[in-house]
Scaffold this motif. Sequence first.
Motif, PDB file in Angstrom:
ATOM      1  N   PHE A  14       0.815  -1.215   0.000  1.00  0.00           N
ATOM      2  CA  PHE A  14       0.000   0.000   0.000  1.00  0.00           C
ATOM      3  C   PHE A  14       0.849   1.266   0.000  1.00  0.00           C
ATOM      4  O   PHE A  14       0.378   2.317   0.370  1.00  0.00           O
ATOM      5  CB  PHE A  14      -0.912   0.012   1.240  1.00  0.00           C
ATOM      6  N   SER A  15       2.102   1.163  -0.383  1.00  0.00           N
ATOM      7  CA  SER A  15       2.986   2.314  -0.268  1.00  0.00           C
ATOM      8  C   SER A  15       2.690   3.394  -1.301  1.00  0.00           C
ATOM      9  O   SER A  15       2.951   4.555  -1.071  1.00  0.00           O
ATOM     10  CB  SER A  15       4.446   1.863  -0.399  1.00  0.00           C
ATOM     11  N   PHE A  16       2.119   3.027  -2.472  1.00  0.00           N
ATOM     12  CA  PHE A  16       1.875   4.024  -3.505  1.00  0.00           C
ATOM     13  C   PHE A  16       0.812   5.005  -3.039  1.00  0.00           C
ATOM     14  O   PHE A  16      -0.266   4.624  -2.589  1.00  0.00           O
ATOM     15  CB  PHE A  16       1.409   3.339  -4.790  1.00  0.00           C
ATOM     16  N   GLY A  17       1.122   6.267  -3.150  1.00  0.00           N
ATOM     17  CA  GLY A  17       0.159   7.305  -2.796  1.00  0.00           C
ATOM     18  C   GLY A  17       0.251   7.763  -1.362  1.00  0.00           C
ATOM     19  O   GLY A  17      -0.388   8.730  -0.985  1.00  0.00           O
ATOM     20  N   VAL A  50      -6.936   2.315   4.671  1.00  0.00           N
ATOM     21  CA  VAL A  50      -5.960   2.493   3.602  1.00  0.00           C
ATOM     22  C   VAL A  50      -6.622   3.108   2.379  1.00  0.00           C
ATOM     23  O   VAL A  50      -7.706   2.682   1.962  1.00  0.00           O
ATOM     24  CB  VAL A  50      -5.323   1.135   3.250  1.00  0.00           C
ATOM     25  N   ASN A  51      -5.985   4.153   1.815  1.00  0.00           N
ATOM     26  CA  ASN A  51      -6.517   4.856   0.648  1.00  0.00           C
ATOM     27  C   ASN A  51      -7.971   5.267   0.885  1.00  0.00           C
ATOM     28  O   ASN A  51      -8.828   5.129   0.011  1.00  0.00           O
ATOM     29  CB  ASN A  51      -6.405   3.984  -0.607  1.00  0.00           C
ATOM     30  N   HIS A  52      -8.219   5.792   2.068  1.00  0.00           N
ATOM     31  CA  HIS A  52      -9.575   6.147   2.488  1.00  0.00           C
ATOM     32  C   HIS A  52      -9.868   7.610   2.149  1.00  0.00           C
ATOM     33  O   HIS A  52      -8.958   8.432   2.064  1.00  0.00           O
ATOM     34  CB  HIS A  52      -9.714   5.936   3.998  1.00  0.00           C
ATOM     35  N   THR A  53     -11.134   7.928   1.978  1.00  0.00           N
ATOM     36  CA  THR A  53     -11.558   9.307   1.774  1.00  0.00           C
ATOM     37  C   THR A  53     -12.435   9.727   2.945  1.00  0.00           C
ATOM     38  O   THR A  53     -13.464   9.105   3.215  1.00  0.00           O
ATOM     39  CB  THR A  53     -12.335   9.477   0.465  1.00  0.00           C
ATOM     40  N   TRP A  54     -11.992  10.760   3.648  1.00  0.00           N
ATOM     41  CA  TRP A  54     -12.776  11.344   4.738  1.00  0.00           C
ATOM     42  C   TRP A  54     -13.378  12.641   4.215  1.00  0.00           C
ATOM     43  O   TRP A  54     -12.652  13.568   3.833  1.00  0.00           O
ATOM     44  CB  TRP A  54     -11.894  11.651   5.938  1.00  0.00           C
ATOM     45  N   ASP A  55     -14.684  12.717   4.189  1.00  0.00           N
ATOM     46  CA  ASP A  55     -15.344  13.893   3.618  1.00  0.00           C
ATOM     47  C   ASP A  55     -15.995  14.719   4.728  1.00  0.00           C
ATOM     48  O   ASP A  55     -17.062  14.381   5.234  1.00  0.00           O
ATOM     49  CB  ASP A  55     -16.388  13.474   2.589  1.00  0.00           C
ATOM     50  N   ARG A 186       1.359  12.284  32.268  1.00  0.00           N
ATOM     51  CA  ARG A 186       0.689  12.017  30.995  1.00  0.00           C
ATOM     52  C   ARG A 186       1.287  10.780  30.329  1.00  0.00           C
ATOM     53  O   ARG A 186       2.509  10.569  30.357  1.00  0.00           O
ATOM     54  CB  ARG A 186       0.848  13.219  30.046  1.00  0.00           C
ATOM     55  N   HIS A 187       0.419   9.982  29.732  1.00  0.00           N
ATOM     56  CA  HIS A 187       0.840   8.823  28.941  1.00  0.00           C
ATOM     57  C   HIS A 187       0.169   8.944  27.580  1.00  0.00           C
ATOM     58  O   HIS A 187      -1.057   8.974  27.476  1.00  0.00           O
ATOM     59  CB  HIS A 187       0.428   7.514  29.624  1.00  0.00           C
ATOM     60  N   ARG A 188       0.988   9.055  26.534  1.00  0.00           N
ATOM     61  CA  ARG A 188       0.484   9.241  25.178  1.00  0.00           C
ATOM     62  C   ARG A 188       0.793   8.004  24.342  1.00  0.00           C
ATOM     63  O   ARG A 188       1.936   7.535  24.305  1.00  0.00           O
ATOM     64  CB  ARG A 188       1.142  10.467  24.522  1.00  0.00           C
ATOM     65  N   VAL A 189      -0.227   7.479  23.671  1.00  0.00           N
ATOM     66  CA  VAL A 189      -0.063   6.390  22.707  1.00  0.00           C
ATOM     67  C   VAL A 189      -0.584   6.894  21.368  1.00  0.00           C
ATOM     68  O   VAL A 189      -1.722   7.372  21.279  1.00  0.00           O
ATOM     69  CB  VAL A 189      -0.827   5.123  23.130  1.00  0.00           C
ATOM     70  N   SER A 190       0.244   6.817  20.329  1.00  0.00           N
ATOM     71  CA  SER A 190      -0.117   7.366  19.020  1.00  0.00           C
ATOM     72  C   SER A 190      -0.009   6.288  17.958  1.00  0.00           C
ATOM     73  O   SER A 190       0.973   5.530  17.930  1.00  0.00           O
ATOM     74  CB  SER A 190       0.789   8.548  18.659  1.00  0.00           C
ATOM     75  N   ASN A 191      -0.998   6.245  17.086  1.00  0.00           N
ATOM     76  CA  ASN A 191      -1.060   5.240  16.030  1.00  0.00           C
ATOM     77  C   ASN A 191      -1.449   5.916  14.726  1.00  0.00           C
ATOM     78  O   ASN A 191      -2.471   6.608  14.652  1.00  0.00           O
ATOM     79  CB  ASN A 191      -2.096   4.165  16.402  1.00  0.00           C
ATOM     80  N   VAL A 192      -0.627   5.751  13.699  1.00  0.00           N
ATOM     81  CA  VAL A 192      -0.958   6.278  12.373  1.00  0.00           C
ATOM     82  C   VAL A 192      -1.827   5.227  11.702  1.00  0.00           C
ATOM     83  O   VAL A 192      -1.341   4.253  11.135  1.00  0.00           O
ATOM     84  CB  VAL A 192       0.308   6.565  11.549  1.00  0.00           C
ATOM     85  N   ASP A 193      -3.141   5.418  11.765  1.00  0.00           N
ATOM     86  CA  ASP A 193      -4.078   4.343  11.429  1.00  0.00           C
ATOM     87  C   ASP A 193      -4.786   4.506  10.082  1.00  0.00           C
ATOM     88  O   ASP A 193      -5.730   3.772   9.787  1.00  0.00           O
ATOM     89  CB  ASP A 193      -5.123   4.170  12.536  1.00  0.00           C
ATOM     90  N   GLY A 194      -4.353   5.466   9.268  1.00  0.00           N
ATOM     91  CA  GLY A 194      -5.003   5.613   7.967  1.00  0.00           C
ATOM     92  C   GLY A 194      -4.264   6.569   7.063  1.00  0.00           C
ATOM     93  O   GLY A 194      -3.471   7.393   7.518  1.00  0.00           O
ATOM     94  N   TRP A 195      -4.491   6.449   5.777  1.00  0.00           N
ATOM     95  CA  TRP A 195      -3.976   7.411   4.809  1.00  0.00           C
ATOM     96  C   TRP A 195      -4.951   7.492   3.646  1.00  0.00           C
ATOM     97  O   TRP A 195      -5.728   6.565   3.389  1.00  0.00           O
ATOM     98  CB  TRP A 195      -2.582   7.044   4.316  1.00  0.00           C
ATOM     99  N   GLY A 196      -4.934   8.620   2.970  1.00  0.00           N
ATOM    100  CA  GLY A 196      -5.840   8.815   1.847  1.00  0.00           C
ATOM    101  C   GLY A 196      -6.087  10.289   1.595  1.00  0.00           C
ATOM    102  O   GLY A 196      -5.160  11.097   1.622  1.00  0.00           O
TER     103      GLY A 196
END
Length: 358
Positions: A14-17, A50-55, A186-196
């Motif tokens: 899924f690396s393209f884009g 992945v390759n999602h559109t948020w409108d 403070r305890h911070r947990v971060s996740n990059v869970d989407g792209w598009g």
Amino acid sequence: MKYLLLPLLTVSTFSFGQITLTDQHFAGPSETYVFSTLTDLTIDYSTTGVNHTWDFSALVPQGQRTLITNPMSQATALSAFMFGSFAPVAYKASYFNSTTDLPISQISSFLPVSIDGLNQFTKKSSTEITSVGYEITSSGQGIGFRSDTIEIRYELPITYGDNYESRGYTSIDLNPIYDAKWRQHRHRVSNVDGWGTVKTPFGQFDAIRIHHIIDEFDSLYVSYSGLTMWIPIPMPVSHEYEWRSISDKEAVMRIRTNEILGIETVTAVEYRDNFNGLGLNESQISIQFYPNPVSDKLHVSTAEQAEKFFITDQFGRIWNQIPATSKEQILDVSQLSPGSYTLVAVFSSGYTTRKFVK
């Protein structure tokens, strides 16, 4: 420590884009950003992929806020010593800005003095964005505090599938303002869970989505009439969903929620926008200025004391924000490129605009 949630084979599929964020895609000193704000309890913050559109293009804003990254040259003497060029390397801040990260309203309710404001100091490097400390102001007096454990807000570079966590601990002694202490864990947990692609009323962007979960415990130590005690300050688990693009140095879209008993409730929604005075009333307060066209110095006279001045271009983008110090003031516009601009004077009762040419 950052690690990949997905096998390498899956990531390459899924690396393209996709985009990758580096330190060049985050704010630095002397920058101004405008966000249109609203509260929408029905907004969809959970859908991603992945390759999602948020409108979010149909959002209707209710107000605006401004983020200003102040250079360290504008810090108070004490904070400049704590976070400036003489500070240890880990605490040498890149800029500072007003923040609401501390529960100031709750803390103030326990104190016989008022806390006027809170600034957060940020250090930016090629590998991370960190929160290195705070400054509390009361009655014109500013006191800076380094964080004992420095919280990492972003590990860089950032791409889809990354996951990282960090802890932050700050102990603040409010003396000499008042005999009290405040502690923040403070305890911070971060996740990059989407792209598009994310769509907002401001535009359409190729973006990645980062989901931050922040678990915070605060406590306040007070001494009053011979009695001393630690008072816990309850803080719900908070979630921050932000969409970041390489075309902007701030999040182009952000949704915040609070989680109580496993149920999230939206507390704030904002997206990058141009300044349009939303949330302010248009005022009839008189402004006079000269020369026009201007070269370097714009002489401004207002009938009443303004709170601040904005300078925006023809698209509503803020190029400068200047504190108002008197009814007669000289504004430095030497850094502006040739073109048409609008001077915005913000008063307690509203705002007044005037156009000028550079």
